[in-house]
Write an enzyme that holds these catalytic residues in place. Structure first.
Site, PDB file in Angstrom:
ATOM      1  N   LYS A 221     -10.048  -2.045   7.193  1.00  0.00           N
ATOM      2  CA  LYS A 221      -9.881  -0.584   7.276  1.00  0.00           C
ATOM      3  C   LYS A 221     -11.202   0.085   7.663  1.00  0.00           C
ATOM      4  CE  LYS A 221      -5.853  -0.593   4.305  1.00  0.00           C
ATOM      5  NZ  LYS A 221      -5.387  -0.733   2.933  1.00  0.00           N
ATOM      6  N   GLY A 318       2.477   1.312  -0.745  1.00  0.00           N
ATOM      7  CA  GLY A 318       3.806   1.535  -1.325  1.00  0.00           C
ATOM      8  C   GLY A 318       4.871   1.498  -0.240  1.00  0.00           C
TER       9      GLY A 318
END
Ligand code: HSE
Length: 336
Positions: A221, A318
């Site tokens: 990231k 999620g």
């Protein structure tokens, strides 16, 4: 009417299908976005297609029952979708940071075939972002990756759209939900293994959670942050990386007794003409804006020339949260 093909029907793919099924009408009314899901390809659940569109309700029921998808359409593969049966491929197979496969192969083939690709898969981004962007451009299609950073919290859109015209000087924050969840639970007294299992059950962790706890996911990231926000083509090995596996409950307690909290911080910044990227467990004072970000929540602070610091906080992982990232990319395709 968008024809959507989904590759990878795990946590993230199902998160998207749930949203598409629940919001079909409102997506049409609010955004003029109409679609059919013509095929789903998944090595574990089965691969099925229907040129008229699959029955999403039946697919979701089968997935909830952990049943095979076989029988819910004709047996297909990716080639079937790429023969004019999909305008956009949603690539949501598990991240493989070593060689990017199978996602990298799927994305290359889809772009070659002239399909748009929206994806949350970090392996291909880490290993081949410039190549895939160039391939997409040459085919007149888009490769969109909002979900690789902060799941559906709009980290990439914020920088590219809402902050357009600003120079971004540095970006730092919490970019891995699993490790932030584990650190939070350990601070509450939970044991490391139990906290990791909980993060896996909640769908936050990578298929191989070593990528989370050893800082590789955060390093990828940081690499994306350097590439997309600062325009610097770093590789993941350029990121100075440490994970959280060496941290003991006593370290966390000791930080607490000093009025501090340990967070895994990813940072990219320009320094002396070069871009430096780091991922490091860092003790923050409790009044630091990132110290209060707990659980699977992520946050990024962008240091800009026109606005000073801009901070975004929201879910970083999620099922539905990452499904939202895919949806926002699909809606962007529809808008453009
Ligand atoms: N495993 C990742 C995380 C998922 O915990 O942040 C989202 O990229």
């Amino acid at each position: 009417m968008w024809k959507i093909g989904l590759i990878g029907c795990g946590n993230v793919g199902l998160g998207l299908l749930r949203i598409l099924e629940a919001k079909k009408e409102s997506l049409r009314e609010r955004y003029g976005f109409t679609f059919t899901v013509t095929g789903v390809v998944d090595p574990f659940r089965g691969s099925v297609g229907n040129e008229e569109g699959l029955d999403l309700k039946a697919l979701l029921e089968a997935a909830d029952a952990k049943a095979s998808l076989d029988g819910l359409g004709e047996a297909i593969d990716l080639d079937w979708l790429l023969q004019g049966r999909a305008d956009v491929i949603v690539e949501a197979t598990p991240t493989n940071l070593h060689d990017g496969m199978p996602g990298l192969g799927h994305i290359r083939r889809a772009l070659e075939a002239g399909c748009h690709v929206v994806s949350t898969n970090k392996g291909p981004v880490s290993l081949a972002l410039p190549e895939l962007e160039a391939l997409a451009r040459s085919k007149g299609v888009q490769y969109r990756i909002e979900g690789v950073l902060l799941s559906g919290t709009p980290a990439i859109n914020l920088a590219q759209e809402a902050l357009a015209g600003c120079d971004i000087l540095s970006v730092q924050g919490i970019v891995n939900g699993t490790t932030n969840f584990i650190l939070t639970r350990m601070e509450e007294g939970a044991d490391y293994q139990a906290a990791l299992s909980e993060a896996q059950e909640l769908g936050y962790a990578e298929t191989d959670p070593t990528a989370d706890v050893e800082g590789w996911d955060a390093a990828v990231k940081a690499q994306v942050m350097a590439n997309v926000f600062l325009g610097e083509a770093l590789t993941v090995s350029d990121v100075d990386r440490q994970g959280i596996t060496h941290l003991k409950p006593a370290d966390i307690e000791a930080a607490r007794s000093r009025g501090r909290r340990v967070k895994l911080i990813a940072k990219v910044e320009r320094s002396g003409g070069a871009v430096r990227a780091t991922v490091t467990p860092t003790e923050l004072p409790l009044d630091h804006p990132l110290a209060g970000v707990s659980g699977a929540v992520n946050a990024l602070t962008y240091e800009t020339d026109h606005l000073g610091e801009v901070t975004i906080i929201g879910p970083g992982a999620g099922r539905v949260e990452t499904g939202q990232a895919l949806l926002v990319d699909l809606l962007a395709l529809n808008r453009h």
